[in-house]
Design an enzyme around this catalytic site. Structure first.
Site, PDB file in Angstrom:
ATOM      1  N   ALA A 122       0.817  -1.217   0.000  1.00  0.00           N
ATOM      2  CA  ALA A 122       0.000   0.000   0.000  1.00  0.00           C
ATOM      3  C   ALA A 122       0.853   1.270   0.000  1.00  0.00           C
ATOM      4  CB  ALA A 122      -0.918  -0.009   1.220  1.00  0.00           C
ATOM      5  N   ASN A 188       2.720  -2.699   7.795  1.00  0.00           N
ATOM      6  CA  ASN A 188       3.284  -3.112   6.509  1.00  0.00           C
ATOM      7  C   ASN A 188       3.949  -1.956   5.779  1.00  0.00           C
ATOM      8  OD1 ASN A 188       2.438  -5.924   6.487  1.00  0.00           O
ATOM      9  ND2 ASN A 188       0.365  -5.108   6.402  1.00  0.00           N
ATOM     10  N   HIS A 218      -0.876   8.280   2.620  1.00  0.00           N
ATOM     11  CA  HIS A 218       0.510   8.092   3.050  1.00  0.00           C
ATOM     12  C   HIS A 218       1.370   9.120   2.327  1.00  0.00           C
ATOM     13  CE1 HIS A 218      -0.611   4.320   4.882  1.00  0.00           C
ATOM     14  NE2 HIS A 218      -1.044   3.848   3.731  1.00  0.00           N
TER      15      HIS A 218
HETATM   16  N1  LIG Z   1       2.166  -4.889   2.239  1.00  0.00           N
HETATM   17  C1  LIG Z   1       1.092  -4.114   2.404  1.00  0.00           C
HETATM   18  O1  LIG Z   1       1.129  -2.895   2.233  1.00  0.00           O
HETATM   19  C2  LIG Z   1      -0.193  -4.760   2.782  1.00  0.00           C
HETATM   20  C3  LIG Z   1      -1.409  -4.116   2.527  1.00  0.00           C
HETATM   21  C4  LIG Z   1      -2.582  -4.769   2.869  1.00  0.00           C
HETATM   22  C5  LIG Z   1      -2.522  -5.996   3.505  1.00  0.00           C
HETATM   23  N2  LIG Z   1      -1.331  -6.559   3.784  1.00  0.00           N
HETATM   24  C6  LIG Z   1      -1.211  -7.815   4.512  1.00  0.00           C
HETATM   25  O2  LIG Z   1      -1.504  -8.890   3.663  1.00  0.00           O
HETATM   26  C7  LIG Z   1      -2.076  -9.945   4.427  1.00  0.00           C
HETATM   27  C8  LIG Z   1      -3.377 -10.375   3.747  1.00  0.00           C
HETATM   28  O3  LIG Z   1      -4.262  -9.262   3.705  1.00  0.00           O
HETATM   29  P1  LIG Z   1      -5.804  -9.451   3.253  1.00  0.00           P
HETATM   30  O4  LIG Z   1      -6.391  -8.096   3.264  1.00  0.00           O
HETATM   31  O5  LIG Z   1      -5.885 -10.287   2.036  1.00  0.00           O
HETATM   32  O6  LIG Z   1      -6.358 -10.259   4.512  1.00  0.00           O
HETATM   33  P2  LIG Z   1      -7.707 -11.115   4.603  1.00  0.00           P
HETATM   34  O7  LIG Z   1      -8.057 -11.126   6.054  1.00  0.00           O
HETATM   35  O8  LIG Z   1      -8.725 -10.622   3.641  1.00  0.00           O
HETATM   36  O9  LIG Z   1      -7.255 -12.585   4.150  1.00  0.00           O
HETATM   37  C9  LIG Z   1      -6.390 -13.374   4.925  1.00  0.00           C
HETATM   38  C10 LIG Z   1      -6.666 -14.841   4.598  1.00  0.00           C
HETATM   39  O10 LIG Z   1      -5.714 -15.637   5.296  1.00  0.00           O
HETATM   40  C11 LIG Z   1      -6.404 -16.774   5.776  1.00  0.00           C
HETATM   41  N3  LIG Z   1      -5.717 -17.451   6.867  1.00  0.00           N
HETATM   42  C12 LIG Z   1      -5.786 -17.196   8.205  1.00  0.00           C
HETATM   43  N4  LIG Z   1      -5.062 -18.091   8.890  1.00  0.00           N
HETATM   44  C13 LIG Z   1      -4.519 -18.940   7.983  1.00  0.00           C
HETATM   45  C14 LIG Z   1      -3.672 -20.085   8.081  1.00  0.00           C
HETATM   46  N5  LIG Z   1      -3.246 -20.535   9.263  1.00  0.00           N
HETATM   47  N6  LIG Z   1      -3.315 -20.707   6.937  1.00  0.00           N
HETATM   48  C15 LIG Z   1      -3.740 -20.273   5.738  1.00  0.00           C
HETATM   49  N7  LIG Z   1      -4.563 -19.197   5.583  1.00  0.00           N
HETATM   50  C16 LIG Z   1      -4.930 -18.538   6.697  1.00  0.00           C
HETATM   51  C17 LIG Z   1      -7.758 -16.228   6.209  1.00  0.00           C
HETATM   52  O11 LIG Z   1      -8.720 -17.280   6.364  1.00  0.00           O
HETATM   53  C18 LIG Z   1      -8.069 -15.285   5.044  1.00  0.00           C
HETATM   54  O12 LIG Z   1      -8.732 -15.960   3.986  1.00  0.00           O
HETATM   55  C19 LIG Z   1      -2.256  -9.397   5.848  1.00  0.00           C
HETATM   56  O13 LIG Z   1      -1.194  -9.795   6.684  1.00  0.00           O
HETATM   57  C20 LIG Z   1      -2.201  -7.903   5.644  1.00  0.00           C
HETATM   58  O14 LIG Z   1      -1.705  -7.212   6.790  1.00  0.00           O
HETATM   59  C21 LIG Z   1      -0.177  -5.984   3.411  1.00  0.00           C
END
Ligand SMILES: NC(=O)c1ccc[n+]([C@@H]2O[C@H](COP(=O)([O-])OP(=O)(O)OC[C@H]3O[C@@H](n4cnc5c(N)ncnc54)[C@H](O)[C@@H]3O)[C@@H](O)[C@H]2O)c1
Length: 267
Positions: A122, A188, A218
Site C-alpha cells: 500500500a 506493513n 501516506h
Molecule cells: N504490504 C502491504 O502494504 C499490505 C497491505 C494490505 C494488507 N497486507 C497484509 O496482507 C495480508 C493479507 O491481507 P488481506 O487483506 O488479504 O487479509 P484477509 O483477512 O482478507 O485474508 C487473509 C486470509 O488468510 C487466511 N488465513 C488465516 N489463517 C490462515 C492459516 N493458518 N493458513 C492459511 N490461511 C490462513 C484467512 O482465512 C483469510 O482468507 C495481511 O497480513 C495484511 O496485513 C499488506
C-alpha cells in the site's frame, strides 16, 4: 511458473483471479492453502489443489509460494517454505520489521539458494528510496492520515480521544520500530519503507487522525545526497474489504508479473 498461495482472502482472491485471467503473467496457480473447510473451490477444470495442511500444500509442484494471510502465518510457515526449496513472496511485510526475523530469513534464503520478494503493497516510491539508500539518506518521514475509526484505540495512549477530535490531530510521532508495535494496521507500510530506506530505527512515522478524511493517505518525505522527494498516496479500499487498500492487491499482481516479464521497469 507454478505458484502456491497461502491465504485466500482479499489479496489472495484478487491475485488468484488475476492469475486465472492472465493479468499476472506467465504463471499458474497450482495450490491454495487456507483454513476454510470445505474448499472454496468446486473442482472445476483448472482449479488449484486446495488444502488446509502445510505439508500437503508444499508437496505440490510449486516454485513460488505467495503469502497473503497474516504475519503470524508468515512467521509460522516461512522457514518450511524456504527450506523446502521454494521462493517466497510475502504480503505481510510488517513481520520483517523485527530484525531477528529479517536476518533469519535472509540467511535461510541464502542457504537454500532461494529468493524472498516483498511487494510494495500500500505504499510506493520504494524503487527511488532504495536507489537513494545506496548512498546516504539523511531523513525519511512517513505521515499516515486516516479517519479516526481506522486507528483503533492506540491513539488514546498518546492522550488523544479519537472519538471527539474535530480536526486533523497527530496521535503519534516516533521511530518506525515503535510505531509498528503501537499501530499494527500500519505496520506493513512502515516496515516496507524502512527496509527500502534507512531501517526501522531511523525511519520516522507520524500518524494523523483526521475526522474529515475519507481515504488513507501516506505521505513520504525523503532527503539525502540524491536530493529530496515527496510522495503522497491517497488510497481507495479494495472493493471487497475496506481494511485493505486496493493498491496492495495490485502490487501483489505486479510483483508476480515482473517475475516472468522479459523487461522490468523500476527495480
Ligand atoms: N504490504 C502491504 O502494504 C499490505 C497491505 C494490505 C494488507 N497486507 C497484509 O496482507 C495480508 C493479507 O491481507 P488481506 O487483506 O488479504 O487479509 P484477509 O483477512 O482478507 O485474508 C487473509 C486470509 O488468510 C487466511 N488465513 C488465516 N489463517 C490462515 C492459516 N493458518 N493458513 C492459511 N490461511 C490462513 C484467512 O482465512 C483469510 O482468507 C495481511 O497480513 C495484511 O496485513 C499488506
Amino acid at each position: 511458473m507454478n505458484v502456491g498461495l497461502i491465504g485466500y482472502g482479499t489479496i489472495g482472491q484478487t491475485l488468484a483471479e488475476a492469475i486465472r485471467s492472465g493479468v499476472a503473467g506467465d504463471v499458474t496457480l497450482v495450490a491454495v492453502m487456507d483454513v476454510f473447510d470445505p474448499s472454496p473451490f468446486d473442482g472445476a477444470p483448472g482449479d488449484p489443489a486446495y488444502s488446509t495442511d502445510i505439508d500437503e500444500f508444499l508437496a505440490q509442484d510449486i516454485e513460488l509460494v505467495v503469502e497473503a494471510a497474516s504475519q503470524a502465518v508468515l512467521k509460522k510457515f516461512a522457514r518450511q517454505v524456504l527450506a523446502g526449496g521454494k521462493n517466497l513472496m510475502a504480503m505481510s511485510v510488517g513481520a520483517f520489521a523485527a530484525v531477528e526475523f529479517l536476518d533469519e530469513m535472509r540467511d535461510l534464503a541464502l542457504q537454500h539458494g532461494r529468493r524472498i520478494y516483498l511487494p510494495s503493497g500500500a505504499i510506493g516510491g520504494l524503487d527511488a528510496l532504495s536507489a537513494a539508500a545506496i548512498d546516504d539518506i539523511d531523513e525519511v518521514v512517513l505521515t499516515t492520515t486516516k479517519p479516526p475509526g481506522g486507528l483503533q484505540s492506540a491513539g488514546l495512549e498518546q492522550g488523544v480521544d479519537l472519538a471527539t477530535i474535530q480536526e486533523p490531530t497527530c496521535v503519534y510521532e516516533g521511530p518506525a520500530i515503535e510505531a509498528v508495535g503501537l499501530f499494527p494496521k500500519n505496520v506493513n507500510v512502515a516496515a516496507a519503507l524502512s527496509l527500502a530506506g534507512v531501517g526501522v530505527h531511523k525511519t520516522r512515522v507520524r500518524i494523523v487522525a483526521d475526522p474529515a478524511a475519507s481515504r488513507n493517505t501516506h505521505r513520504v518525505e525523503a532527503r539525502g545526497r540524491f536530493g529530496e522527494f515527496t510522495m503522497e498516496l491517497r488510497l481507495l479500499p479494495s472493493p471487497s474489504n475496506p481494511r485493505t487498500s486496493y493498491l496492495a492487491a495490485l502490487s501483489a499482481i505486479r510483483t508476480l508479473r515482473n517475475l516472468t516479464e522479459p523487461i522490468r521497469i523500476g527495480g
